[in-house]
Enzyme design. Structure first.
Site, PDB file in Angstrom:
ATOM      1  N   ARG B 309      16.405 -36.847 -40.385  1.00  0.00           N
ATOM      2  CA  ARG B 309      17.803 -37.158 -40.028  1.00  0.00           C
ATOM      3  C   ARG B 309      18.561 -35.831 -39.920  1.00  0.00           C
ATOM      4  O   ARG B 309      18.975 -35.260 -40.912  1.00  0.00           O
ATOM      5  CB  ARG B 309      18.439 -38.050 -41.099  1.00  0.00           C
ATOM      6  CG  ARG B 309      19.742 -38.711 -40.628  1.00  0.00           C
ATOM      7  CD  ARG B 309      20.506 -39.316 -41.798  1.00  0.00           C
ATOM      8  NE  ARG B 309      21.188 -38.285 -42.548  1.00  0.00           N
ATOM      9  CZ  ARG B 309      21.465 -38.349 -43.848  1.00  0.00           C
ATOM     10  NH1 ARG B 309      21.126 -39.398 -44.561  1.00  0.00           N
ATOM     11  NH2 ARG B 309      22.098 -37.364 -44.453  1.00  0.00           N
ATOM     12  N   HIS B 313      24.698 -38.729 -42.675  1.00  0.00           N
ATOM     13  CA  HIS B 313      24.403 -40.167 -42.645  1.00  0.00           C
ATOM     14  C   HIS B 313      25.367 -40.885 -41.708  1.00  0.00           C
ATOM     15  O   HIS B 313      24.982 -41.750 -40.931  1.00  0.00           O
ATOM     16  CB  HIS B 313      24.503 -40.723 -44.062  1.00  0.00           C
ATOM     17  CG  HIS B 313      24.538 -42.212 -44.144  1.00  0.00           C
ATOM     18  ND1 HIS B 313      23.440 -42.995 -43.850  1.00  0.00           N
ATOM     19  CD2 HIS B 313      25.542 -43.069 -44.472  1.00  0.00           C
ATOM     20  CE1 HIS B 313      23.774 -44.274 -44.004  1.00  0.00           C
ATOM     21  NE2 HIS B 313      25.035 -44.349 -44.379  1.00  0.00           N
ATOM     22  N   TYR B 322      24.472 -32.171 -50.601  1.00  0.00           N
ATOM     23  CA  TYR B 322      23.262 -32.574 -51.332  1.00  0.00           C
ATOM     24  C   TYR B 322      21.959 -31.999 -50.773  1.00  0.00           C
ATOM     25  O   TYR B 322      20.916 -32.169 -51.389  1.00  0.00           O
ATOM     26  CB  TYR B 322      23.164 -34.102 -51.420  1.00  0.00           C
ATOM     27  CG  TYR B 322      23.303 -34.840 -50.098  1.00  0.00           C
ATOM     28  CD1 TYR B 322      22.237 -34.920 -49.216  1.00  0.00           C
ATOM     29  CD2 TYR B 322      24.511 -35.445 -49.743  1.00  0.00           C
ATOM     30  CE1 TYR B 322      22.363 -35.590 -48.003  1.00  0.00           C
ATOM     31  CE2 TYR B 322      24.653 -36.119 -48.536  1.00  0.00           C
ATOM     32  CZ  TYR B 322      23.581 -36.188 -47.673  1.00  0.00           C
ATOM     33  OH  TYR B 322      23.705 -36.846 -46.478  1.00  0.00           O
TER      34      TYR B 322
END
Lengths: 334, 423
Positions: B309, B313, B322
């Site tokens: 990815r 998100h 993160y």
């Protein structure tokens, strides 16, 4: 017919009428269901229309939704209503919202049958009445019959309905109209007027209550097994109560309720389910809002206690003749 | 506690790289492109062990299509694949920006994962039903669903086919074989199995395909769906898009430290393939294989698409909080568009000029669609649907309690002295 036979007959009639009706669930196929509701159907209609499933409630309902999206009209069974919770996400997040969220692009014309209610020494996980969980969800209809005649006609109407329907079957009255007197011999449906069930097709419309007993003194709102318990209590007490068998909780027959309570001026609500936030709370609020100036006494709720359903203390928990009788006196005293 | 035993230790997975860490993906094993064998579509699930732990790949280091899985596609099909992926990326760029400009509330890109939806869709038939998650917009774009309609949905405007009822990107198009997207993860998995079972029960020839992320495989519905699919040999393809991240949780929290997601298939008795998800030809070949298996009543297939990815998100997410910013560029399987482009160039069917021209064309197409869609309004600029339509579609027919609430709402509007602008 008893209620099991009436349900079986409804399934058979609808499967014969509509090749898109299919029946699925745990043990419903070859064996015919743990309560015999689907007996003989697989033999008659074949394994691709009546089949056993893995033991996964979310799978059963999720698969049924997918079949509905394809164009079938599935009638999945959840073996006991106490075991419907693993399917809650599929029912609440998917079946109930599919039409709304897709603006009618997809729908979920499924009928989830499930035996519910207590009075059979079923203990905690074979006795529950979870209807209040589902009446709170917009997009689902909730239906509960109390007689063989209604069971068949309502189930046919539910299967034909294009919205998801939860069809809760009071298993205590599968074989006879239980009056709450657990210490007397069980009655069978034989001889009961509502046990005369046509073998062919007929419908009992969803959203319409039935007058189980006409009367003038007070209105009792009940459904399922409690209709019969209330009838017996009322007769024994010699009180001219009107008993409305709601039959469908959503959509509710508000006109019948309003007309009856305005006539009698008193209202008692009876259900097996636990009290707090139960469907009785909704009924009580509606009657209070709509019939306030006609009420001569506070609305009384007779329900199961706010505890898990017990095993050995079943008849202390169950809203039987004693509790209903006391409530009846209270409503009539005021 | 027994004093003679060492204390137990709870293992809590931790990703290898956090913000600021240098990234080295040397531990990610990438087998050669021609390494994986291609079994017969009638092979038994137990024969898929090594295929569930390796990677099916077609494009090699020299950008050639090699090995048993090479689908030998005609150049025009490859160009169509490339264009669909480029359109998807251009659409994502534009809509991400529209969200940042306040024209809509929310958006989710699929950057780096375009092949997973586009190449799979090209390997399916037009009337096969797709049960996507929220990151397979490439299906709609490949099936030529109108861009304007997608944008109308994102803007919740007058033209929104879902009449403003759904969060942006939760599309639905039955005619396009694209099932209504739900916010609840993996619920579409058993639904896809049910659709496929219905197709089989009716003697139809159509199959179903479902997508979920690797994080969502932890949901109970994943297990239910795999069990049902195996039991009834449902003609369904399960796609697990392993993009390494479920919002801020790395794939280890879905079990990836111990096994692959393709390997989960074997325990259910489902054929399992693990595919280089950034290799459009491998995705196409695996999907084609699984579709053939499903269509010949050989049963379901689970395909793990190993990808990354590349962006956040969603528009509500900041991945720099993160994970290391270096990850996306260091990802050893590269970028699916760049790789397919390089292949087309290597076989003499494409060049930089044509690619640049294509990028300009798709950007212009998306820009024009956006202009068109915005004529129908954007979110927050007035009311785009009739107020009383809020109650439409809860049920087929509106029951009394909804009619009452609808009347109440209209009365509130009238009483407010500030009526919503009606269009």
């Amino acid at each position: 017919m008893n209620m099991i036979q009436a349900i079986n007959s409804a399934l058979e009639v609808m499967m014969a009428r509509d090749p898109d009706v299919i029946v699925m669930g745990e043990d419903v196929g070859y064996f015919g269901g743990v309560f015999r509701a689907t007996a003989g159907l697989q033999k008659k209609f074949g394994k691709t229309r009546v089949f056993d499933t893995p033991i996964t409630e979310t799978g059963i309902v999720g698969v049924a939704i997918g079949m509905g999206a394809y164009g079938l009209r599935p009638v999945p069974e959840i073996q006991f209503a106490d075991y419907i919770y693993p399917a809650l996400d599929q029912l609440v997040s998917e079946a109930a919202r599919l039409r709304y969220r897709s603006n009618g692009d997809f729908t979920a014309p499924i009928t989830v049958r499930s035996p519910f209610g207590g009075g059979i020494f079923g203990g905690q996980t074979h006795s529950q009445s979870p209807e209040g969980i589902f009446t709170h969800v917009s997009g689902i209809k909730t239906v509960i019959p109390s007689t063989p005649y209604d069971a068949k006609g309502l189930l046919i109407a539910a299967i034909e309905d294009n919205d998801p329907v939860l069809f809760f079957e009071p298993k205590r009255i599968y074989n006879g109209p239980f009056d709450g007197h657990w210490d007397r011999p069980a009655k069978s449906w034989a001889g009961h007027p509502a046990a005369t069930v046509p073998t062919g097709y007929y419908r009992v419309p969803l959203g319409k209550a039935a007058v189980a007993r006409a009367g003038e003194a007070l209105t009792i709102l009940a459904y399922g097994t409690m209709v019969h318990v209330c009838q017996s209590v009322v007769e024994e007490a010699g009180i001219d109560a009107e008993i409305l068998d709601l039959r469908t909780l959503v959509p509710l027959d508000i006109e019948a309720i309003e007309a009856s309570v305005k006539k009698t001026g008193r209202c008692m609500i009876v259900h097996e389910a636990t009290r707090t936030s139960g469907f009785g709370a909704e009924l009580s609020a509606l009657v209070q809002e709509r019939c306030f100036y006609h009420l001569e006494a506070p609305i009384e709720r007779v329900t199961g206690f706010d505890t898990p359903y017990p095993h050995s203390l079943e008849w202390a928990y169950f809203p039987g003749p004693v509790r209903i009788g006391e409530a009846l006196k209270k409503v009539m005293r005021t | 506690m027994r004093p003679n035993l060492p204390p137990l230790a709870l293992h809590v997975p931790e990703p290898r790289f956090r913000p600021g860490d240098p990234v080295d993906f040397a531990e990610v094993v990438i087998p050669p492109a021609d390494a994986a064998r291609r079994p017969d579509t009638s092979a038994q699930p137990a024969e898929f062990h090594e295929l569930a732990y390796t990677l099916v790949r077609v494009l090699d280091e020299d950008n050639q299509a090699v090995g048993a899985w090479n689908p030998r596609l005609a150049p025009e099909v490859l160009r169509r694949m490339l264009r669909s992926m480029a359109r998807t990326r251009a659409f994502d760029e534009r809509m991400f920006r529209a969200q940042r400009q306040g024209k809509t509330s929310f958006y989710m890109k699929c950057t780096g994962e375009e092949a997973v939806a586009v190449a799979a869709t090209l390997a399916l038939d037009r009337d096969d039903m797709c049960f996507p998650s929220y990151r397979q917009q490439g299906i709609l774009l490949t099936r030529d669903y109108p861009l304007v309609e997608m944008m109308n949905q994102i803007y919740s405007n007058r033209g929104d086919p879902l009449h403003g009822k759904q969060l942006p990107i939760m599309y639905s198009s039955k005619d396009t074989g694209f099932f209504s997207i739900s916010g609840n993860l993996t619920t579409q998995y058993p639904q896809a199995v049910g659709w496929a079972m219905a197709s089989a029960a009716k003697g139809d020839t159509r199959i179903a395909a479902a997508w979920c992320g690797e994080g969502s495989t932890a949901e109970g519905d994943f297990h239910s769906a795999c069990t049902f699919a195996a039991v009834y040999r449902a003609p369904v393809i399960f796609n697990v898009v392993n993009n390494q991240w479920a919002i801020s949780s790395f794939s280890g929290f879905a079990g990836a430290e111990a096994t692959t997601f393709a390997a989960r298939a074997i325990g259910y008795g489902i054929a399992g393939l693990r595919v280089d998800g950034n290799d459009a030809l491998a995705v196409y070949a695996a999907t084609r294989w699984a579709a053939e298996r499903a269509r010949t009543n050989q049963g379901p297939t689970l395909i793990e698409h190993f990808t990354y990815r590349a962006e956040g998100h969603s528009t509500s997410d900041d991945p720099s909080q993160y994970r290391s910013a270096e990850e996306a560029t260091a990802w050893p399987l590269g970028d699916p568009i760049a790789r397919l482009k390089a292949h087309l160039v290597a076989i003499g069917e494409w060049d930089d000029e044509r690619h640049a021209a294509m990028d300009r064309e798709v950007a212009e197409e998306v820009r024009a669609a956006q202009k068109e869609a915005e004529k129908n309004g954007v979110l927050g600029h007035g009311l785009h649907q009739p107020l009383d339509s809020l109650f439409d579609g809860v049920f087929e027919e509106m029951p009394w309690h909804l009619r009452e609430q609808q009347a109440q709402m209209l009365a509130e509007e009238a009483a407010s002295g500030r009526p919503w602008a009606r269009k």
